[in-house]
Write a protein that holds these residues in place. Structure first.
Motif, PDB file in Angstrom:
ATOM      1  N   ALA A   1       5.209   4.588  75.757  1.00 27.59           N
ATOM      2  CA  ALA A   1       6.337   4.994  74.900  1.00 27.59           C
ATOM      3  C   ALA A   1       7.529   4.059  75.110  1.00 27.59           C
ATOM      4  CB  ALA A   1       6.730   6.437  75.189  1.00 27.59           C
ATOM      5  N   ARG A   2       7.764   3.681  76.357  1.00 30.29           N
ATOM      6  CA  ARG A   2       8.872   2.761  76.640  1.00 30.29           C
ATOM      7  C   ARG A   2       8.605   1.403  75.990  1.00 30.29           C
ATOM      8  NH1 ARG A   2       9.943  -1.403  79.561  1.00 30.29           N
ATOM      9  NH2 ARG A   2       7.952  -1.434  80.651  1.00 30.29           N
ATOM     10  N   GLN A   3       7.352   0.936  76.110  1.00 26.86           N
ATOM     11  CA  GLN A   3       7.019  -0.361  75.527  1.00 26.86           C
ATOM     12  C   GLN A   3       7.070  -0.315  74.001  1.00 26.86           C
ATOM     13  OE1 GLN A   3       3.227  -1.441  77.382  1.00 26.86           O
ATOM     14  NE2 GLN A   3       4.397  -2.720  78.805  1.00 26.86           N
ATOM     15  N   ARG A   4       6.642   0.802  73.445  1.00 23.97           N
ATOM     16  CA  ARG A   4       6.634   0.931  71.989  1.00 23.97           C
ATOM     17  C   ARG A   4       8.050   0.796  71.434  1.00 23.97           C
ATOM     18  NH1 ARG A   4       3.403   5.702  71.064  1.00 23.97           N
ATOM     19  NH2 ARG A   4       1.618   4.321  71.155  1.00 23.97           N
ATOM     20  N   ALA A   5       9.018   1.277  72.217  1.00 22.96           N
ATOM     21  CA  ALA A   5      10.414   1.220  71.768  1.00 22.96           C
ATOM     22  C   ALA A   5      10.966  -0.210  71.745  1.00 22.96           C
ATOM     23  CB  ALA A   5      11.275   2.113  72.658  1.00 22.96           C
TER      24      ALA A   5
ATOM     25  N   LYS B   1      17.311   7.254  73.282  1.00 21.71           N
ATOM     26  CA  LYS B   1      18.306   6.421  73.981  1.00 21.71           C
ATOM     27  C   LYS B   1      19.359   7.268  74.717  1.00 21.71           C
ATOM     28  CE  LYS B   1      17.175   2.221  72.116  1.00 21.71           C
ATOM     29  NZ  LYS B   1      16.928   0.996  72.845  1.00 21.71           N
ATOM     30  N   LYS B   2      19.247   8.581  74.567  1.00 20.77           N
ATOM     31  CA  LYS B   2      20.131   9.514  75.292  1.00 20.77           C
ATOM     32  C   LYS B   2      21.612   9.292  75.004  1.00 20.77           C
ATOM     33  CE  LYS B   2      16.419  11.051  77.377  1.00 20.77           C
ATOM     34  NZ  LYS B   2      15.720  12.104  76.661  1.00 20.77           N
ATOM     35  N   MET B   3      21.918   8.911  73.767  1.00 23.71           N
ATOM     36  CA  MET B   3      23.329   8.734  73.403  1.00 23.71           C
ATOM     37  C   MET B   3      23.943  10.085  73.053  1.00 23.71           C
ATOM     38  SD  MET B   3      23.380   5.443  70.927  1.00 23.71           S
ATOM     39  CE  MET B   3      22.699   3.881  71.472  1.00 23.71           C
ATOM     40  N   THR B   4      25.265  10.142  73.106  1.00 19.49           N
ATOM     41  CA  THR B   4      25.938  11.348  72.624  1.00 19.49           C
ATOM     42  C   THR B   4      25.927  11.295  71.096  1.00 19.49           C
ATOM     43  OG1 THR B   4      28.092  10.301  72.470  1.00 19.49           O
ATOM     44  CG2 THR B   4      27.528  11.312  74.597  1.00 19.49           C
ATOM     45  N   LYS B   5      26.133  12.447  70.465  1.00 16.40           N
ATOM     46  CA  LYS B   5      26.126  12.464  68.995  1.00 16.40           C
ATOM     47  C   LYS B   5      27.181  11.539  68.382  1.00 16.40           C
ATOM     48  CE  LYS B   5      23.553  16.447  67.631  1.00 16.40           C
ATOM     49  NZ  LYS B   5      23.529  17.758  66.981  1.00 16.40           N
ATOM     50  N   PRO B   6      28.412  11.553  68.912  1.00 23.53           N
ATOM     51  CA  PRO B   6      29.406  10.627  68.325  1.00 23.53           C
ATOM     52  C   PRO B   6      28.999   9.153  68.471  1.00 23.53           C
ATOM     53  CG  PRO B   6      30.494  12.314  69.650  1.00 23.53           C
ATOM     54  CD  PRO B   6      29.024  12.471  69.874  1.00 23.53           C
ATOM     55  N   GLU B   7      28.403   8.800  69.604  1.00 24.28           N
ATOM     56  CA  GLU B   7      27.939   7.406  69.784  1.00 24.28           C
ATOM     57  C   GLU B   7      26.852   7.078  68.761  1.00 24.28           C
ATOM     58  OE1 GLU B   7      28.330   6.847  74.668  1.00 24.28           O
ATOM     59  OE2 GLU B   7      26.503   7.718  73.832  1.00 24.28           O
ATOM     60  N   ALA B   8      25.918   8.008  68.633  1.00 22.80           N
ATOM     61  CA  ALA B   8      24.793   7.792  67.713  1.00 22.80           C
ATOM     62  C   ALA B   8      25.299   7.718  66.272  1.00 22.80           C
ATOM     63  CB  ALA B   8      23.770   8.913  67.864  1.00 22.80           C
ATOM     64  N   ARG B   9      26.255   8.573  65.938  1.00 24.31           N
ATOM     65  CA  ARG B   9      26.782   8.564  64.568  1.00 24.31           C
ATOM     66  C   ARG B   9      27.460   7.231  64.254  1.00 24.31           C
ATOM     67  NH1 ARG B   9      27.896  11.026  59.716  1.00 24.31           N
ATOM     68  NH2 ARG B   9      26.520  12.682  60.170  1.00 24.31           N
ATOM     69  N   ALA B  10      28.191   6.700  65.210  1.00 26.08           N
ATOM     70  CA  ALA B  10      28.880   5.425  64.980  1.00 26.08           C
ATOM     71  C   ALA B  10      27.856   4.320  64.680  1.00 26.08           C
ATOM     72  CB  ALA B  10      29.731   5.061  66.194  1.00 26.08           C
ATOM     73  N   ILE B  11      26.758   4.328  65.408  1.00 33.42           N
ATOM     74  CA  ILE B  11      25.730   3.301  65.184  1.00 33.42           C
ATOM     75  C   ILE B  11      25.026   3.531  63.845  1.00 33.42           C
ATOM     76  CG2 ILE B  11      23.502   2.434  66.041  1.00 33.42           C
ATOM     77  CD1 ILE B  11      24.644   2.764  68.851  1.00 33.42           C
ATOM     78  N   ALA B  12      24.733   4.803  63.549  1.00 32.42           N
ATOM     79  CA  ALA B  12      24.082   5.120  62.268  1.00 32.42           C
ATOM     80  C   ALA B  12      24.969   4.662  61.111  1.00 32.42           C
ATOM     81  CB  ALA B  12      23.818   6.619  62.176  1.00 32.42           C
ATOM     82  N   GLU B  13      26.256   4.904  61.237  1.00 33.52           N
ATOM     83  CA  GLU B  13      27.176   4.521  60.154  1.00 33.52           C
ATOM     84  C   GLU B  13      27.250   3.010  60.018  1.00 33.52           C
ATOM     85  OE1 GLU B  13      30.844   6.655  60.759  1.00 33.52           O
ATOM     86  OE2 GLU B  13      29.927   8.564  60.125  1.00 33.52           O
ATOM     87  N   LYS B  14      27.260   2.330  61.154  1.00 30.79           N
ATOM     88  CA  LYS B  14      27.300   0.865  61.110  1.00 30.79           C
ATOM     89  C   LYS B  14      26.087   0.323  60.345  1.00 30.79           C
ATOM     90  CE  LYS B  14      25.808  -2.257  64.258  1.00 30.79           C
ATOM     91  NZ  LYS B  14      25.648  -2.922  65.544  1.00 30.79           N
ATOM     92  N   TRP B  15      24.909   0.853  60.681  1.00 31.74           N
ATOM     93  CA  TRP B  15      23.696   0.313  60.053  1.00 31.74           C
ATOM     94  C   TRP B  15      23.548   0.744  58.608  1.00 31.74           C
ATOM     95  CZ3 TRP B  15      21.671  -3.939  61.350  1.00 31.74           C
ATOM     96  CH2 TRP B  15      21.751  -4.375  62.672  1.00 31.74           C
ATOM     97  N   LEU B  16      23.971   1.954  58.304  1.00 28.17           N
ATOM     98  CA  LEU B  16      23.907   2.372  56.893  1.00 28.17           C
ATOM     99  C   LEU B  16      24.831   1.499  56.051  1.00 28.17           C
ATOM    100  CD1 LEU B  16      23.578   6.234  57.265  1.00 28.17           C
ATOM    101  CD2 LEU B  16      21.921   4.682  56.221  1.00 28.17           C
TER     102      LEU B  16
END
Ligand SMILES: Nc1ncnc2c1ncn2[C@@H]1O[C@H](COP(=O)(O)OP(=O)(O)OP(=O)(O)O)[C@@H](O)[C@H]1O
Ligand SMILES: [Mg+2]
Length: 256
Positions: free
Chosen positions: A87-91, A120-135
């Motif tokens: 699973a780690r390698q797949r990522a 990746k065990k991020m907090t929701k605000p961290e994850a949202r910031a990345i999701a928004e960047k990529w979207l």
């Protein structure tokens, strides 16, 4: 100095008695964009699935950043690594398919956040910031809170690509990501891939879009019946194929 990201040696894969990959040797350098072309059944999808350990394979090695994927060799025995290790390698690789496989009950942003929070065990605000960047990067800034059912096929595929890239893979694998799309939606998805290529993302992409393979890839691999039949610079290969097989394939493809 060029860095080898992926190094495949003597890869063989069988389904029952049917040998589907018959000794694949190939290496990919950082920043390369490689198109894999070939007729139906030649083993293109199987090759990507082996790299991502979605399929087991019988012999040969796949190394990603020098690390052997999927198996460890102890003396004369070859053992599958633990599921946790796999699973780690797949990522380390990101994959996008013909079918987008988005969760229908989650918004575009939530689809992207899921792996960031769970894996990746991020907090929701961290994850949202990345999701928004990529979207934003895939041109969907205005669609962050839309559900897959409210998006066109091309938009859904761009969310699926953003979801894979957001996990910061070392290598992106694309398997015919435009094949399920209406013709007028193909261009917007190819544009996103082109931009990722320009950003230096290392990519292996199976495609039937010969014009795209010609224009965007640094190298093309032509597979035929489980082997790499010919590979090289698309500008040379498509104009003067060395093998009869490739010449035949190009005649029947959309490139002419
Ligand atoms: N799960 C499976 N069980 C048995 N045989 C399989 C399986 N998946 C693929 N194959 C066989 O392996 C061969 C290679 O299939 P693969 O899907 O890799 O081809 P492909 O090059 O991706 O073709 P296409 O362009 O149609 O997607 C085919 O002969 C196929 O029938
Ligand atoms: Mg396929």
């Amino acid at each position: 100095m060029v860095k080898t990201i992926l190094d495949i040696k003597g890869l063989r894969k069988t389904y029952g008695i049917h040998e589907v990959l018959k000794g694949i040797d190939c290496s990919v350098q950082e920043g390369e964009v490689i198109s894999i072309i070939g007729s139906s059944g030649s083993g293109k999808t199987t090759l990507l699935r082996c790299i991502n350990m979605l399929e087991e394979f019988q012999s040969g090695t796949i190394r990603l950043d020098g690390e052997e994927i999927g198996y460890r060799v102890e003396g004369v025995t070859r053992r599958r690594k633990s599921e946790k290790e796999i699973a780690r390698q797949r990522a380390l690789t990101g994959m996008a398919f013909q079918q987008f496989n988005l969760f229908p009950h989650m918004s575009a942003a939530e689809n992207i956040m899921l792996g960031l929070v769970k894996v990746k065990k991020m907090t929701k605000p961290e994850a949202r910031a990345i999701a928004e960047k990529w979207l934003d990067r895939v041109g969907l800034a205005a669609r962050m809170n839309h559900y897959p059912g409210q998006l066109s096929g091309g938009q859904q595929q761009r969310v699926a690509i953003a979801r894979a890239i957001a996990m910061s893979p070392r290598l992106m694998l694309f398997d015919e990501v435009t094949s399920a799309l209406d013709p007028e939606l193909v261009g917007e998805v190819l544009q996103v891939i082109k931009r990722l290529a320009a950003d230096g993302m290392t990519m292996l992409l199976v495609t039937h879009e010969m014009r795209f393979a010609y224009e965007v890839s640094s190298r093309v691999i032509f597979m035929n019946q489980g082997v790499i039949c010919e590979e090289g610079d698309p500008k040379k290969m498509f104009v003067s194929p060395k093998t009869e097989r490739l010449a035949e394939f190009l005649k029947t493809s959309s490139f002419n």
